[in-house]
Write a protein that holds these residues in place. Structure first.
Motif, short mmCIF file in Angstrom:
data_model
loop_
_atom_site.label_atom_id
_atom_site.label_comp_id
_atom_site.label_asym_id
_atom_site.label_seq_id
_atom_site.Cartn_x
_atom_site.Cartn_y
_atom_site.Cartn_z
N LEU A 350 0.83 -1.21 0.00
CA LEU A 350 0.00 0.00 0.00
C LEU A 350 0.86 1.25 0.00
N GLY A 351 2.18 1.07 -0.06
CA GLY A 351 3.06 2.22 -0.10
C GLY A 351 3.47 2.72 1.27
N ARG B 68 5.51 -9.12 -9.21
CA ARG B 68 6.03 -8.32 -8.10
C ARG B 68 7.08 -7.31 -8.55
N ASN B 71 5.46 -3.40 -8.81
CA ASN B 71 5.40 -2.44 -7.70
C ASN B 71 6.65 -2.56 -6.81
N MET B 73 7.85 -4.94 -5.23
CA MET B 73 7.75 -5.71 -3.99
C MET B 73 8.93 -6.65 -3.85
N VAL B 101 7.44 4.62 -2.48
CA VAL B 101 6.20 4.91 -1.76
C VAL B 101 5.09 5.40 -2.71
N ARG B 104 4.07 2.58 -5.18
CA ARG B 104 3.17 1.53 -4.69
C ARG B 104 1.77 2.07 -4.44
N ALA B 105 1.67 3.38 -4.25
CA ALA B 105 0.33 3.95 -4.15
C ALA B 105 -0.35 3.90 -5.52
N MET B 109 -1.89 -3.83 -4.93
CA MET B 109 -1.66 -5.26 -5.05
C MET B 109 -2.61 -6.04 -4.15
N PHE B 111 -3.15 -10.00 -2.66
CA PHE B 111 -2.30 -11.18 -2.51
C PHE B 111 -3.11 -12.48 -2.60
N ASN B 115 -5.17 -10.95 3.31
CA ASN B 115 -4.35 -10.53 4.45
C ASN B 115 -4.81 -9.20 5.03
N PRO B 116 -6.07 -9.14 5.49
CA PRO B 116 -6.51 -7.88 6.12
C PRO B 116 -5.69 -7.64 7.38
N GLY B 128 -4.55 3.12 3.89
CA GLY B 128 -3.80 3.71 2.78
C GLY B 128 -3.99 5.23 2.69
N ARG B 181 -9.24 -2.07 0.13
CA ARG B 181 -8.09 -1.40 0.74
C ARG B 181 -7.13 -0.92 -0.34
N ALA B 182 -6.96 -1.76 -1.38
CA ALA B 182 -6.03 -1.39 -2.45
C ALA B 182 -6.58 -0.22 -3.27
N VAL B 185 -6.58 3.97 -2.22
CA VAL B 185 -5.56 4.98 -2.50
C VAL B 185 -5.56 5.39 -3.97
#
Lengths: 461, 272
Positions: A350-351, B68, B71, B73, B101, B104-105, B109, B111, B115-116, B128, B181-182, B185
């Motif tokens: 999420l950065g 990956r 971004n 990762m 930073v 990735r915003a 991503m 997964f 994975n909350p 975010g 969540r992704a 942002v």
């Protein structure tokens, strides 16, 4: 001493039974081609059947013969002695025992000599019967087990049952010991509270225990002794608080560094090093506190114009804090490492910066474990004795000032129980009352910690 | 545009058209090493704007590794080294000047396993926007959370319990929460690493439906083990084998008429 030989004999007999059982099972197997369990289970089964009962018989006879004899000896104590006002059977038994051991103070009375001869005779009988009886039980037990062996007999299941029973017994022993400790403390405490009212003990503000002799000697000085435990508990809390203030930030930061920032190499080097701190005997910390830290604080304080006592709560708390750093850091490090990588990935994806991931993702997720480690450290700090005895002093001042000399519950218990003491006095008994209160406080703390941890767990998982 | 000019001259072993008419991401000669082991070698592929492209292939073929890269990762893995160039809107994301930073915003991503965070549903989505400082008052945040949850098709199921923990949801709901969540942002691209592999068929169907809606606003790269899923959701499909991009093309074409023999074998179930 001879009893050790008895145990060896019992072991030898049961090993013989093992051999017999094992062999007979093998023979059955070759004859009938079929056997429920592996052959050695039959051997083990017979071994256990032979050893366990004989061992219990041995224990019971050795424990209970003393009790029986001290009861039987009553007949040999003259009646006129029994009605004397300061008649004490424990002392008489000790005299008899001394005579048996050949230690002789002055001229013992005839009846004591007679009693000790009788006692010696009984002990001989009991030792011989112990030998005969246990060996007999070992042989008979083994035979009974041996008789059970046939191709359908489920020896594995039986052995497993016996082993489970032994495991359960071991855990029960640990629990019973704890209960025993608590009860012994409770009973002694009750005797203390019979002399000193509980309200005075719990809420009194002065701690000044004196032997009763001292009170009696100086007329009009009865008011000298006072058993208000508040200063001790305040001292304990003060020192523990200082220790926690040092240990929690340092321990937590080092845990975060170790688990999140350090390379594998650094980690494998630093973590064992930190854990060595936990392995240093507390008495060493004690003189480090008394000889190094306390003078340093004193001279540092005088530079600032502060009056630091040569034995101060700060010195003890500071060193205690260093002592419990590994508890916080090592456990927290494990907990932080246990936070799943997927949560870190989620944060980074999420950065988030590393900092944000640690503060907002990892620490909240690891919080229950971190609190657990802190509570463990607190219990350790409250129970710590040696550092306090050496560095904080024994003056029971009611003070919240870390620069003063204070004392703690544990340090007082030590000073009360060390050296010559009159067991019936309020002073000695007060140690048990202090211990009881300490146990209760630690228990409450632990329950509260469990509650907090559980509450957060429910929220997070 | 620099990249378009060398199209004719660009040489690659990959069968099919690696180019896109309206590229969002352009990757050229990307190789990834884990320590000394080469995980993917010399992969070049364009990701089109607002297209869904799926990466398929047997386990260990490097499709997740390639995903990956977009971004960065892979940066979080020790000993991982990326060679080659990846342009996002004409900017090489492996340039030294690039800060991961904001990258990735821009590239969200999702997964494999949901994975909350162990936080409330609301805080999961708000995480975010908070760290990127996207809003400064509660009302705007509420709006973002509501919009994201709506776009992820989760709003109706959770609107009455935004304060309850995200980990208490079902697997499919958790995965949609991760999608919410992704997208909270406002990324431009969403990477999905086998997003349905831990979910039951009904939850999978919901996510696949959601993907079609999301494709109106985002470019989506999805790694999947399920060829049916790739066939259902994506416009283009890329087949990876042993760290190489073997074939890429329109999904219909790849599944009905694959050119390369390895792709054929995989599609017909002979490798995998």
């Amino acid at each position: 001493m001879t009893l050790i030989y008895l145990i060896l004999i019992l072991l030898f007999i049961s090993l013989c039974w093992f051999y017999l059982g094992n062999n007979s099972a093998k023979i059955i197997k070759t004859k009938s081609g079929r056997l429920h369990s592996l052959a050695h289970y039959y051997g083990l089964y017979v071994l256990l059947y032979s050893f366990l009962p004989s061992f219990f018989v041995f224990i019971i006879i050795s424990v209970f013969d003393d009790l029986l004899f001290s009861f039987l000896i009553n007949d040999y104590i003259p009646d006129n002695i029994k009605i004397e006002p300061d008649y004490n059977k424990t002392i008489i038994l000790a005299q008899i025992q001394n005579l048996i051991d050949g230690i002789n103070f002055g001229n013992p009375s005839d009846w004591i000599i007679l009693a000790s001869e009788k006692m010696q005779e009984w002990f001989k009988i009991s030792t011989i019967s112990n030998y005969c009886f246990s060996i007999l039980v070992a042989i008979i037990g083994g035979y009974l087990g041996f008789k059970n062996i046939d191709q359908d007999f489920r020896s594995r299941n039986s052995v497993e049952k016996i082993v489970i029973f032994l495991l359960a017994l071991s855990s029960v022993i640990a629990i019973l010991t704890t209960i025993g400790i608590i009860f012994s403390v409770i009973f002694e405490s009750l005797r203390f509270f019979a002399i000193i009212p509980a309200s005075e003990f719990l809420f009194g503000l002065t701690w000044n225990p004196q032997f009763e002799g001292a009170e009696r000697a100086g007329s009009g000085q009865e008011g000298l002794a006072s058993y208000g435990s508040v200063p001790l508990f305040v001292g304990t809390l003060l020192i523990s608080f200082i220790a926690i203030c040092i240990a929690v930030p340092v321990g937590l930061y080092s845990a975060i560094y170790l688990s999140e920032y350090s390379s594998k190499k650094e980690r494998s080097f630093f973590k064992p090093l930190l854990e060595i701190l936990a392995g240093i005997p507390t008495v060493v910390y004690g003189f480090f506190a008394a000889l190094t830290v306390a003078p340093m604080l004193r001279s540092g304080g005088s530079l600032l114009g502060l009056d630091v006592a040569s034995e101060s709560a700060l010195a003890a708390g500071f060193v205690m804090g260093i002592m419990i750093i590994p508890f916080v850091s090592s456990l927290s490090d494990d907990v932080i490492n246990a936070v799943p990588q997927s949560l870190r990935d989620a944060g980074y994806a999420l950065g988030s910066t590393k900092n944000e991931v640690i503060l907002k993702v990892i620490l909240p997720a690891a919080l229950p474990g971190i609190i657990g480690s802190i509570i463990l450290a607190v219990s350790r700090a409250i129970g710590e004795t040696m550092i306090v005895v050496m560095a904080a002093g024994l003056a029971a001042n009611l003070s919240f000032n870390p620069l003063d000399a204070v004392t703690t519950v544990t340090a007082q218990i030590v000073t009360i129980l060390v050296g010559d003491q009159e067991f019936e006095s309020a002073k000695t008994l007060s140690a048990f009352a202090l211990a009881l209160t300490l146990i209760v406080i630690t228990l409450i703390l632990n329950f509260y910690a469990l509650y907090i941890v559980k509450k957060y767990r429910e929220q997070y998982e | 545009m620099e990249m378009n000019e060398d199209k004719k001259d660009f040489k690659t072993n990959t069968v099919g058209d690696i180019f896109s008419d309206n590229p969002k991401i352009v990757s050229r000669n990307v190789s990834v090493y884990y320590n000394d082991k080469k995980a993917i070698s010399d992969v070049s592929l364009d990701i089109g704007s607002k297209e869904i492209i799926s990466l398929i292939g047997p386990s260990g073929c490097g499709k997740s590794t390639f995903l990956r890269c977009f971004n960065r990762m892979n940066d979080t893995i020790d000993g991982c080294k990326v060679e080659g160039k990846i342009f996002l809107d004409n900017e090489n994301i492996y340039d030294e000047m690039i800060d991961v930073v904001p990258l990735r915003a821009k590239v969200g991503m999702v997964f494999q396993k949901p994975n909350p965070f162990p936080k409330s549903i609301y805080d999961n989505v708000a995480y975010g926007p908070r760290i990127h400082g996207l809003v400064d008052n509660k009302k705007d945040m509420d709006n973002i959370v509501e919009m994201s949850l709506k776009n992820a098709g989760l709003w109706d199921e959770v609107k009455d319990r935004l304060d309850s923990p995200g980990t208490g949801l079902s697997g499919g709901q958790q995965q949609r929460l991760c999608i919410a969540r992704a997208i909270a942002v406002s990324p431009e691209i969403i990477l999905m690493d086998e997003p349905c592999s831990a979910l039951d068929p009904i939850a999978t169907a919901k996510i696949e439906e959601l993907l079609q809606t999301l494709a109106n606003d985002y470019s989506i790269v999805i790694v999947t083990h399920s060829m049916q899923q790739a066939a259902r959701v994506s416009q283009r499909t890329a087949y990876f084998h042993l760290g190489e991009l073997v074939e890429v093309g329109y999904t219909k074409h790849i599944f009905t008429n694959p050119t390369d023999i390895k792709t054929q074998n995989y599609i017909t179930g002979r490798i995998g």
